[in-house]
Design a protein around this motif. Structure first.
Motif, PDB file in Angstrom:
ATOM      1  N   ILE A   1       1.148  -1.213   0.271  1.00  0.00           N
ATOM      2  CA  ILE A   1      -0.215  -0.123   0.106  1.00  0.00           C
ATOM      3  C   ILE A   1       1.017   1.035   0.448  1.00  0.00           C
ATOM      4  O   ILE A   1       1.814   1.271   1.001  1.00  0.00           O
ATOM      5  CB  ILE A   1      -0.862   0.024   1.218  1.00  0.00           C
ATOM      6  CG1 ILE A   1      -2.403  -1.488   1.206  1.00  0.00           C
ATOM      7  CG2 ILE A   1      -1.964   0.922   1.266  1.00  0.00           C
ATOM      8  CD1 ILE A   1      -2.979  -1.443   1.835  1.00  0.00           C
ATOM      9  N   VAL A   2       0.545   2.140  -1.315  1.00  0.00           N
ATOM     10  CA  VAL A   2       1.662   3.402  -0.838  1.00  0.00           C
ATOM     11  C   VAL A   2       0.836   4.166  -1.129  1.00  0.00           C
ATOM     12  O   VAL A   2      -0.339   4.674  -1.985  1.00  0.00           O
ATOM     13  CB  VAL A   2       2.255   3.231  -2.891  1.00  0.00           C
ATOM     14  CG1 VAL A   2       3.655   2.511  -2.021  1.00  0.00           C
ATOM     15  CG2 VAL A   2       1.090   3.133  -3.288  1.00  0.00           C
ATOM     16  N   LYS A   3       1.049   5.844  -1.003  1.00  0.00           N
ATOM     17  CA  LYS A   3       0.674   7.251  -0.889  1.00  0.00           C
ATOM     18  C   LYS A   3       1.300   7.325  -2.288  1.00  0.00           C
ATOM     19  O   LYS A   3       2.243   7.694  -2.176  1.00  0.00           O
ATOM     20  CB  LYS A   3       0.649   7.988   0.125  1.00  0.00           C
ATOM     21  CG  LYS A   3       0.131   8.590   0.389  1.00  0.00           C
ATOM     22  CD  LYS A   3       0.666  10.113   1.811  1.00  0.00           C
ATOM     23  CE  LYS A   3      -0.256  10.955   1.372  1.00  0.00           C
ATOM     24  NZ  LYS A   3      -0.245  11.579   2.903  1.00  0.00           N
ATOM     25  N   VAL A   4       0.430   8.227  -2.818  1.00  0.00           N
ATOM     26  CA  VAL A   4       0.814   8.924  -4.077  1.00  0.00           C
ATOM     27  C   VAL A   4       0.938  10.375  -4.116  1.00  0.00           C
ATOM     28  O   VAL A   4       0.313  11.121  -2.553  1.00  0.00           O
ATOM     29  CB  VAL A   4      -0.850   9.196  -5.240  1.00  0.00           C
ATOM     30  CG1 VAL A   4      -0.297   9.788  -6.489  1.00  0.00           C
ATOM     31  CG2 VAL A   4      -0.822   7.425  -5.553  1.00  0.00           C
ATOM     32  N   ILE A   5       2.257  10.464  -3.775  1.00  0.00           N
ATOM     33  CA  ILE A   5       3.148  11.611  -3.423  1.00  0.00           C
ATOM     34  C   ILE A   5       2.632  12.867  -4.441  1.00  0.00           C
ATOM     35  O   ILE A   5       2.278  13.955  -3.945  1.00  0.00           O
ATOM     36  CB  ILE A   5       4.240  11.781  -3.150  1.00  0.00           C
ATOM     37  CG1 ILE A   5       4.809  10.739  -1.863  1.00  0.00           C
ATOM     38  CG2 ILE A   5       4.414  13.736  -2.561  1.00  0.00           C
ATOM     39  CD1 ILE A   5       3.702  10.946  -0.740  1.00  0.00           C
ATOM     40  N   SER A   6       2.487  12.853  -5.181  1.00  0.00           N
ATOM     41  CA  SER A   6       2.684  13.144  -6.638  1.00  0.00           C
ATOM     42  C   SER A   6       2.376  13.078  -7.864  1.00  0.00           C
ATOM     43  O   SER A   6       2.111  11.622  -8.163  1.00  0.00           O
ATOM     44  CB  SER A   6       3.878  14.220  -6.579  1.00  0.00           C
ATOM     45  OG  SER A   6       5.092  13.368  -7.818  1.00  0.00           O
ATOM     46  N   CYS A   7       1.325  13.578  -8.704  1.00  0.00           N
ATOM     47  CA  CYS A   7       0.599  12.930  -9.958  1.00  0.00           C
ATOM     48  C   CYS A   7       1.031  14.527 -10.697  1.00  0.00           C
ATOM     49  O   CYS A   7      -0.248  15.769 -10.849  1.00  0.00           O
ATOM     50  CB  CYS A   7      -0.793  12.675  -9.897  1.00  0.00           C
ATOM     51  SG  CYS A   7      -1.886  11.490 -10.963  1.00  0.00           S
ATOM     52  N   GLU A   8       1.688  14.148 -12.338  1.00  0.00           N
ATOM     53  CA  GLU A   8       2.442  14.925 -12.933  1.00  0.00           C
ATOM     54  C   GLU A   8       1.615  14.587 -14.644  1.00  0.00           C
ATOM     55  O   GLU A   8       1.342  13.124 -14.398  1.00  0.00           O
ATOM     56  CB  GLU A   8       3.631  15.419 -13.021  1.00  0.00           C
ATOM     57  CG  GLU A   8       3.906  15.989 -11.661  1.00  0.00           C
ATOM     58  CD  GLU A   8       3.138  17.255 -11.739  1.00  0.00           C
ATOM     59  OE1 GLU A   8       2.746  18.066 -12.364  1.00  0.00           O
ATOM     60  OE2 GLU A   8       3.015  17.966 -10.365  1.00  0.00           O
ATOM     61  N   GLN A   9       1.002  15.349 -15.468  1.00  0.00           N
ATOM     62  CA  GLN A   9       0.791  14.303 -17.205  1.00  0.00           C
ATOM     63  C   GLN A   9       1.640  13.819 -17.332  1.00  0.00           C
ATOM     64  O   GLN A   9       3.119  14.259 -17.673  1.00  0.00           O
ATOM     65  CB  GLN A   9      -0.033  15.849 -17.808  1.00  0.00           C
ATOM     66  CG  GLN A   9      -0.758  15.475 -18.835  1.00  0.00           C
ATOM     67  CD  GLN A   9      -1.453  15.067 -19.036  1.00  0.00           C
ATOM     68  OE1 GLN A   9      -2.587  14.650 -18.423  1.00  0.00           O
ATOM     69  NE2 GLN A   9      -0.799  13.701 -19.599  1.00  0.00           N
ATOM     70  N   HIS A  10       2.020  13.102 -17.863  1.00  0.00           N
ATOM     71  CA  HIS A  10       2.803  12.567 -18.929  1.00  0.00           C
ATOM     72  C   HIS A  10       3.170  13.541 -20.143  1.00  0.00           C
ATOM     73  O   HIS A  10       2.274  14.180 -20.851  1.00  0.00           O
ATOM     74  CB  HIS A  10       2.442  11.343 -19.476  1.00  0.00           C
ATOM     75  CG  HIS A  10       3.619  10.342 -20.133  1.00  0.00           C
ATOM     76  ND1 HIS A  10       4.073  10.528 -21.212  1.00  0.00           N
ATOM     77  CD2 HIS A  10       3.673   8.754 -19.251  1.00  0.00           C
ATOM     78  CE1 HIS A  10       4.980   9.864 -21.412  1.00  0.00           C
ATOM     79  NE2 HIS A  10       4.732   8.294 -20.428  1.00  0.00           N
ATOM     80  N   PRO A  11       4.561  13.848 -20.058  1.00  0.00           N
ATOM     81  CA  PRO A  11       4.800  14.148 -21.305  1.00  0.00           C
ATOM     82  C   PRO A  11       4.129  13.894 -22.405  1.00  0.00           C
ATOM     83  O   PRO A  11       4.425  15.244 -23.704  1.00  0.00           O
ATOM     84  CB  PRO A  11       6.522  14.601 -21.342  1.00  0.00           C
ATOM     85  CG  PRO A  11       6.672  13.598 -20.504  1.00  0.00           C
ATOM     86  CD  PRO A  11       5.166  13.164 -19.232  1.00  0.00           C
ATOM     87  N   ASN A  12       4.168  12.564 -23.255  1.00  0.00           N
ATOM     88  CA  ASN A  12       4.020  11.920 -24.386  1.00  0.00           C
ATOM     89  C   ASN A  12       2.252  11.515 -24.196  1.00  0.00           C
ATOM     90  O   ASN A  12       2.432  11.206 -25.145  1.00  0.00           O
ATOM     91  CB  ASN A  12       5.083  11.215 -24.473  1.00  0.00           C
ATOM     92  CG  ASN A  12       6.679  11.664 -24.488  1.00  0.00           C
ATOM     93  OD1 ASN A  12       6.591  13.208 -24.595  1.00  0.00           O
ATOM     94  ND2 ASN A  12       7.289  11.133 -23.655  1.00  0.00           N
ATOM     95  N   ALA A  13       1.729  11.380 -23.080  1.00  0.00           N
ATOM     96  CA  ALA A  13       0.069  10.645 -23.285  1.00  0.00           C
ATOM     97  C   ALA A  13       0.019  11.723 -22.058  1.00  0.00           C
ATOM     98  O   ALA A  13       0.109  12.111 -21.362  1.00  0.00           O
ATOM     99  CB  ALA A  13       1.013   9.934 -22.871  1.00  0.00           C
ATOM    100  N   ASP A  14      -1.573  12.073 -23.959  1.00  0.00           N
ATOM    101  CA  ASP A  14      -2.914  12.777 -22.944  1.00  0.00           C
ATOM    102  C   ASP A  14      -3.168  11.879 -21.877  1.00  0.00           C
ATOM    103  O   ASP A  14      -3.852  12.258 -20.642  1.00  0.00           O
ATOM    104  CB  ASP A  14      -4.404  12.450 -23.383  1.00  0.00           C
ATOM    105  CG  ASP A  14      -3.378  13.654 -24.742  1.00  0.00           C
ATOM    106  OD1 ASP A  14      -2.017  14.476 -24.089  1.00  0.00           O
ATOM    107  OD2 ASP A  14      -3.929  14.006 -26.083  1.00  0.00           O
TER     108      ASP A  14
END
Length: 852
Positions: free
Chosen positions: A55-68
């Motif tokens: 079980i992990v905590k998502v620290i950051s979530c950024e848009q993929h530079p090459n996939a929408d």
């Protein structure tokens, strides 16, 4: 029935501070279950599929530079996974395409080197670190489908903190108590008389009992619950029960403003452990509490019910089905209900549920549902069984209702599931609890539908061969929550409300025997009389007939006692004279057969087609005919039947009429029971037909008699029967009743000493009228030989042929071979010739026969 050792632990206060529910390990528990409770079909260490999942905590979530549709996430695994690339803050990078991924959420992460749980036991898929559109991804965050927790794969499984906080880096198997958890699969047919054992609480209690340890049910399951008051704008709900004799209790409550979403992960895991697919929170709660308590629960969409009701309130009516009513079930199947079915009707006449079996599609809970009705009822187990068989509906609810669930637990279960829906689905109680209770006040007051049982410890010990004291017996029963009071040796035992199977003293004996352990039974050989039992004359007769016909080359078959109505029609029998089965095992087995011959005749064509040119089939079995009953039940009539058949090519080699080939086998039967020479054959006419023998051809068939008793029939079959069953022309057979055959059997005379001197054989051919019966000619010759043969001789009489010339249609020639041998000397041809001369004279006088 499946249950896990960790679920047992959670259901028993005894283990809250103790260790494993099986002190000696799961293997010892499985052995104990097999010895004292049920057959174990298999075990599985369920948590193994989640090895390595964190079980992990998502620290950051950024848009993929090459996939929408992809996101690059940094997750905190508590530093648990070694040998993996991390950023300067110690977080792991994972590329994720789930629409619900976001910073701050908790998710299940499958790191590189771990197996995707849904592929466990199949073709394991092991993850690795790899680039996705140019960005490195270390393993994956998992959806419910990839974790084996349902079919949803559109988003990540969100780890909730319903039952407490979960720290990042916690192994999935530890968060949900799966480490060393063993799922035990038990054969539930062993529980058929134990409704309580179709719930986890019942099994947990029973496992404690057979290990001689006390069990205490969860408090909510034994208390009379305080049901919450209406806490939101009311939802009007009306329930009517028109069949209280079949539905003794029906409880329902309306709940508004529920949020349809995934159920808590702990509930999903608990269901997945035992092979139930999670769907949504409302459905999962109904399944979970059914599995936990054994009480099926159904949820309706309130607004759909109200719309069908066309009134100010949602209306449910419990009644019997009506002719031609149709119901679309949740499984997509549409059925036409029977008048014997129990149904729930929404509004005036719209079917909403097949009572106790499956809900209707028109009132199901779906993702748009906002308001619901929770129902827990008790349905008649016998009607439930007939309904399930008639419609082919075999659900988990049917399984439990056909075992006789207690009506005294309905309110408890509704209260518990309502509480969880309030806590975890945002629901608010919007109606009073409707409790239509037709259980007797006496049963409610004593807490069981059956009265307490009074017996003595001596009664129990006498039947089990033990010497248990009153205290020991009481302890065994109190371990599983029975109430025991005693006065000296007399014990009064009250079963808890969930034990609907305890009615008589013998039930208590069984309970004590199982809990204490049948392995404690004394190893004492039973006493028995060594005098051999008398032989059963019917079995002896059947054995002798089998041996006689098998020695003659016939083949025995064993067919069903039931036949299709079409076979009766093809054989010319009247269906109205046959007993029809109301619950036939198969559409092909509708009627009790009235005779054995049709069952044999339907086997002739397949054997001819398979390449068997000539054969004889026989069967010994029972038949049943209307009008012949014993104490109101169909009489079992023992019969033996044989059919001889040959295809056209083989028939030309055999020659003669098939009647005589069947007669050869019949003579073997008569000889085996010592009836040689005592049987007469009377030609069968149209007036002699009955439905049981309607297939014989009059004029080519005979009634077989001994003295004045008819023992059977022999003959060829009607043209209509041969055509209907595709029989060859050369076919004939017989059928005898074994009871009259047994009455007249004379096995003492079956043995005949053979002369040691040579026999003299001569043939005699008699020309008689074409209308003269062969039986009359044979009887005359046999009678004359019996009276006029030389002293101290033995003779045999064998038919050779019956021949009719084309130019003389008014006569026929019957040839018989006579063999005579003396016990004292060698006979001369002249002595036998004189006997034949006298025989010819007698035949000329009595039959106007001419010797040829």
């Amino acid at each position: 029935m499946k249950i896990s050792t960790q679920l047992i632990k959670g259901l028993n206060e005894h283990y809250k501070s103790a260790g494993n529910p099986a002190p000696d390990g799961a293997d010892a528990l499985v052995q104990k279950i097999g010895a004292q409770l049920a057959a174990v079909e298999g075990t599985e260490v369920f948590g193994k599929r989640y090895d390595g999942v964190i079980i992990v905590k998502v620290i950051s979530c950024e848009q993929h530079p090459n996939a929408d549709r992809l996101h690059v996430c940094k997750v905190d695994d508590g530093g648990k996974v070694q040998s993996i690339d991390r950023d300067e803050e110690g977080f792991v990078q994972v590329v994720c395409g789930a629409p619900n991924v976001r910073a701050g959420m908790l998710a299940a992460w499958i790191p590189p080197g771990a197996t995707v749980p849904s592929t466990y036991g199949k073709e394991p898929f092991i993850l690795e670190s790899r680039q996705l559109r140019g960005v490195m991804s270390n393993g994956m965050m998992a959806s419910p489908k990839e974790l084996g927790l349902g079919d949803s794969h559109e988003g990540l499984l969100e780890i909730d903190e319903t039952y407490g906080a979960v720290e990042p880096g916690t192994y999935f198997i530890d968060a949900y108590h799966l480490r060393n958890d063993v799922v035990i699969d038990m054969e539930n047919k062993m529980f058929t008389h134990r409704p309580d054992l179709f719930g986890w609480i019942g099994i947990a209690r029973e496992l404690e009992g057979i290990q001689h340890r006390p069990y205490k049910s969860p408090e909510w399951y034994t208390q009379n619950p305080e049901f919450p008051d209406i806490e939101a704008e009311p939802l009007p709900l009306e329930v009517t029960n028109e069949i209280p004799d079949l539905v003794p209790r029906f409880t329902a409550v309306a709940i508004r403003d529920v949020e349809i979403k995934p159920s808590p992960v702990s509930i999903q895991v608990a269901l997945a452990r035992v092979g139930v697919r999670p769907i949504n929170n409302i459905v999962d709660f109904t399944n979970f509490f059914m599995l936990e308590t054994g009480q099926p629960i159904h949820a309706y969409d309130y607004d759909k019910v109200k719309k069908l009701s066309e009134d100010h309130a949602a209306q449910l009516t419990v009644r019997r089905g009506r002719a031609d009513e149709k119901l679309a079930l949740l499984n997509g199947k549409e059925i036409t209900v029977r008048e014997d079915d129990m149904v729930v009707v929404a509004g005036a006449d719209h079917l909403a549920c097949l009572g106790g079996a499956m809900g209707g599609a028109d009132t199901e809970v779906d993702n748009d549902t906002k308001n619901i009705i929770i129902e827990a009822a008790t349905w008649d187990m016998y009607t439930m069984r007939r309904t399930a068989m008639a419609h082919g509906v075999f659900t988990d609810a049917v399984t439990r209702f056909t075992k006789g669930q207690s009506p005294l637990q309905n309110k408890l279960v509704v209260a518990m599931i309502t509480g969880d829906i309030r806590r975890f689905a945002g629901g608010k109680v919007a109606s009073k609890l409707i409790d239509i209770n037709h259980v007797s006040p006496e049963a409610v007051a004593r807490g069981n539908i059956h009265a307490p049982v009074t017996l003595t410890s001596q009664f129990i010990n006498d039947r089990l061969g033990w010497n248990l004291s009153v205290g020991e017996i009481a302890k065994l029963l109190e371990n599983v929550e029975f109430s025991v009071t005693s006065h000296g040796d007399v014990m009064t035992i009250a079963a808890p409300f969930w034990r609907t199977d305890i009615e008589i003293p013998e039930d208590i004996v069984e309970e004590v025997g199982r809990l204490y352990g049948y392995d404690h039974l004394p190893l004492t050989l039973p006493k028995r009389d060594l005098t051999p039992p008398a032989k059963d004359p019917m079995i002896t007769l059947q054995s002798s007939l089998r041996e006689a016909l098998a020695a003659a080359g016939a083949n025995e078959v064993l067919s069903y006692s039931f036949v299709h109505g079409n076979l009766l029609d093809k054989a010319g029998q009247n269906r109205d004279q046959a007993f029809r089965l109301s619950n036939a095992l198969s559409p092909d087995l509708q009627y009790f057969r009235m005779s054995l011959a049709p069952s044999l005749l339907q086997l002739v064509h397949p054997n001819i087609k398979a390449g068997n040119d000539v054969f004889a089939l026989f069967e010994i079995g029972k038949v049943h005919i209307k009008g012949l009953e014993v104490e109101g039940l169909p009489a079992e009539l023992e019969r033996i039947s044989l059919v001889f058949a040959a295809n056209a090519k083989a028939a030309s080699a055999w020659g003669g009429a098939p009647y005589y080939q069947a007669r050869v086998y019949l003579e073997r039967v008569l000889h085996a029971v010592g009836l040689d020479g005592t049987v007469t054959f009377e030609p069968m006419s149209e007036s002699d037909e009955d439905s049981a023998a309607a297939y014989y051809q009059p004029g080519r068939s005979a009634i077989v008699r001994v003295s004045d008793t008819t023992i059977g029939r022999i003959g060829e079959y009607k043209t209509s029967v041969r055509r209907a069953l595709k029989l060859p022309d050369y076919v004939a057979g017989f059928e005898l009743g074994l009871t009259p055959l047994l009455v007249h059997a004379n096995t003492a005379s079956a043995y005949v000493k053979l002369p040691r001197f040579p026999k003299v054989e001569q043939d005699i051919c008699l020309k008689v009228r074409a209308s003269e019966n062969y039986a009359n000619v044979y009887a005359l010759v046999a009678s004359h030989l019996e009276q006029h043969r030389p002293d101290a001789t033995h003779y045999t009489l064998t038919p050779i042929d019956v021949y009719q010339r084309e130019d003389d249609p008014d006569h026929k020639q019957i040839t018989l071979r006579i063999a005579v041998a003396s016990y004292e000397r060698t006979l001369s041809d002249q002595e036998v010739a004189k006997v034949l001369d006298d025989l010819a004279a007698a035949a000329a006088e009595q039959l106007q026969a001419e010797r040829i």
